[in-house]
Design a protein around this motif. Structure first.
Motif, PDB file in Angstrom:
ATOM      1  N   SER A  58       4.081  56.698 -44.594  1.00 59.42           N
ATOM      2  CA  SER A  58       4.095  56.175 -43.230  1.00 59.42           C
ATOM      3  C   SER A  58       2.692  55.735 -42.834  1.00 59.42           C
ATOM      4  O   SER A  58       1.727  56.475 -43.013  1.00 59.42           O
ATOM      5  N   GLY A  59       2.606  54.508 -42.325  1.00 59.42           N
ATOM      6  CA  GLY A  59       1.347  53.969 -41.830  1.00 59.42           C
ATOM      7  C   GLY A  59       1.647  52.892 -40.810  1.00 59.42           C
ATOM      8  O   GLY A  59       2.735  52.299 -40.817  1.00 59.42           O
ATOM      9  N   SER A  60       0.716  52.629 -39.956  1.00 60.99           N
ATOM     10  CA  SER A  60       0.903  51.641 -38.899  1.00 60.99           C
ATOM     11  C   SER A  60       1.133  50.255 -39.502  1.00 60.99           C
ATOM     12  O   SER A  60       0.367  49.806 -40.340  1.00 60.99           O
ATOM     13  N   ILE A  61       2.202  49.593 -39.063  1.00 55.39           N
ATOM     14  CA  ILE A  61       2.498  48.246 -39.560  1.00 55.39           C
ATOM     15  C   ILE A  61       2.117  47.212 -38.515  1.00 55.39           C
ATOM     16  O   ILE A  61       1.238  46.393 -38.729  1.00 55.39           O
ATOM     17  N   GLU A  63       7.089  51.355 -50.046  1.00 52.74           N
ATOM     18  CA  GLU A  63       5.965  50.688 -50.695  1.00 52.74           C
ATOM     19  C   GLU A  63       5.495  49.456 -49.904  1.00 52.74           C
ATOM     20  O   GLU A  63       4.324  49.087 -49.930  1.00 52.74           O
ATOM     21  N   HIS A  64       6.393  48.837 -49.179  1.00 57.51           N
ATOM     22  CA  HIS A  64       6.062  47.628 -48.410  1.00 57.51           C
ATOM     23  C   HIS A  64       4.996  47.868 -47.344  1.00 57.51           C
ATOM     24  O   HIS A  64       4.340  46.923 -46.898  1.00 57.51           O
ATOM     25  N   VAL A  65       4.788  49.108 -46.936  1.00 55.16           N
ATOM     26  CA  VAL A  65       3.798  49.409 -45.898  1.00 55.16           C
ATOM     27  C   VAL A  65       2.398  48.982 -46.352  1.00 55.16           C
ATOM     28  O   VAL A  65       1.562  48.618 -45.532  1.00 55.16           O
ATOM     29  N   GLY A  66       2.165  48.964 -47.657  1.00 54.57           N
ATOM     30  CA  GLY A  66       0.868  48.560 -48.189  1.00 54.57           C
ATOM     31  C   GLY A  66       0.742  47.077 -48.475  1.00 54.57           C
ATOM     32  O   GLY A  66      -0.301  46.626 -48.928  1.00 54.57           O
ATOM     33  N   ALA A  67       1.783  46.302 -48.195  1.00 52.64           N
ATOM     34  CA  ALA A  67       1.735  44.859 -48.453  1.00 52.64           C
ATOM     35  C   ALA A  67       0.864  44.168 -47.405  1.00 52.64           C
ATOM     36  O   ALA A  67       0.843  44.559 -46.239  1.00 52.64           O
ATOM     37  N   SER A  68       0.178  43.115 -47.832  1.00 59.59           N
ATOM     38  CA  SER A  68      -0.673  42.388 -46.888  1.00 59.59           C
ATOM     39  C   SER A  68       0.153  41.555 -45.914  1.00 59.59           C
ATOM     40  O   SER A  68      -0.274  41.304 -44.794  1.00 59.59           O
ATOM     41  N   ASN A  69       1.336  41.139 -46.329  1.00 63.66           N
ATOM     42  CA  ASN A  69       2.250  40.382 -45.460  1.00 63.66           C
ATOM     43  C   ASN A  69       3.541  41.166 -45.299  1.00 63.66           C
ATOM     44  O   ASN A  69       4.137  41.574 -46.284  1.00 63.66           O
ATOM     45  N   ILE A  70       3.967  41.337 -44.081  1.00 63.88           N
ATOM     46  CA  ILE A  70       5.232  42.017 -43.795  1.00 63.88           C
ATOM     47  C   ILE A  70       6.208  40.961 -43.306  1.00 63.88           C
ATOM     48  O   ILE A  70       5.897  40.179 -42.405  1.00 63.88           O
ATOM     49  N   SER A  71       7.384  40.955 -43.887  1.00 66.30           N
ATOM     50  CA  SER A  71       8.408  39.973 -43.514  1.00 66.30           C
ATOM     51  C   SER A  71       8.879  40.180 -42.084  1.00 66.30           C
ATOM     52  O   SER A  71       9.041  41.308 -41.623  1.00 66.30           O
TER      53      SER A  71
END
Length: 132
Positions: free
Chosen positions: A6-9, A35-43
């Motif tokens: 969990s991290g701020s998106i 894992e998507h929380v660490g992506a530079s772009n969020i859909s």
């Protein structure tokens, strides 16, 4: 082991690279469901309701929640509260920074184990200790 990271998106994309490094460390110990929380772009494709439903599904599947809580986030706080209600183990990592004090509701909760760190390598060592 299923890990919910969990991290701020919406309020924490400046932390995406940090989250990605922590997620890569977590992947050594299990399946990181978020894992998507660490992506530079969020859909932007899923609706808020779809995001909520998916995240709650992943949280139910998770064995543990690891949160990076330096950047305050309503969503992260909610996920942590839900994880506690589900009797999940909850660990929070927080960067030592005089400008960002950790919430007393997180730091003072007996069901949450909090760890401070200053460099990402220190956070990785904390993760290793959690899983040892």
């Amino acid at each position: 082991m299923n890990i919910y990271f969990s991290g701020s998106i919406r309020g924490g994309r400046q932390d995406a690279a940090l989250y990605n490094q922590l997620i890569n460390e977590l992947k050594k110990f299990g399946n990181v469901l978020t894992e998507h929380v660490g992506a530079s772009n969020i859909s932007n494709e899923p609706t808020d309701e779809q995001i909520y439903q998916q995240d709650m599904k992943w949280l139910k599947e998770a064995d543990i929640l690891i949160g990076e809580v330096t950047t305050p986030s309503h969503g992260v706080g909610y996920e942590i509260g839900q994880a506690i209600a589900m009797d999940k183990q909850v660990f929070c990592l927080h960067q030592t920074d005089k400008d960002k004090a950790l919430s007393a509701m997180i730091n003072g909760a007996p069901a949450i184990k909090c760890f401070e760190y200053s460099e990402v390598e220190e956070a990785k060592k904390i993760i290793q200790q959690i899983f040892s």
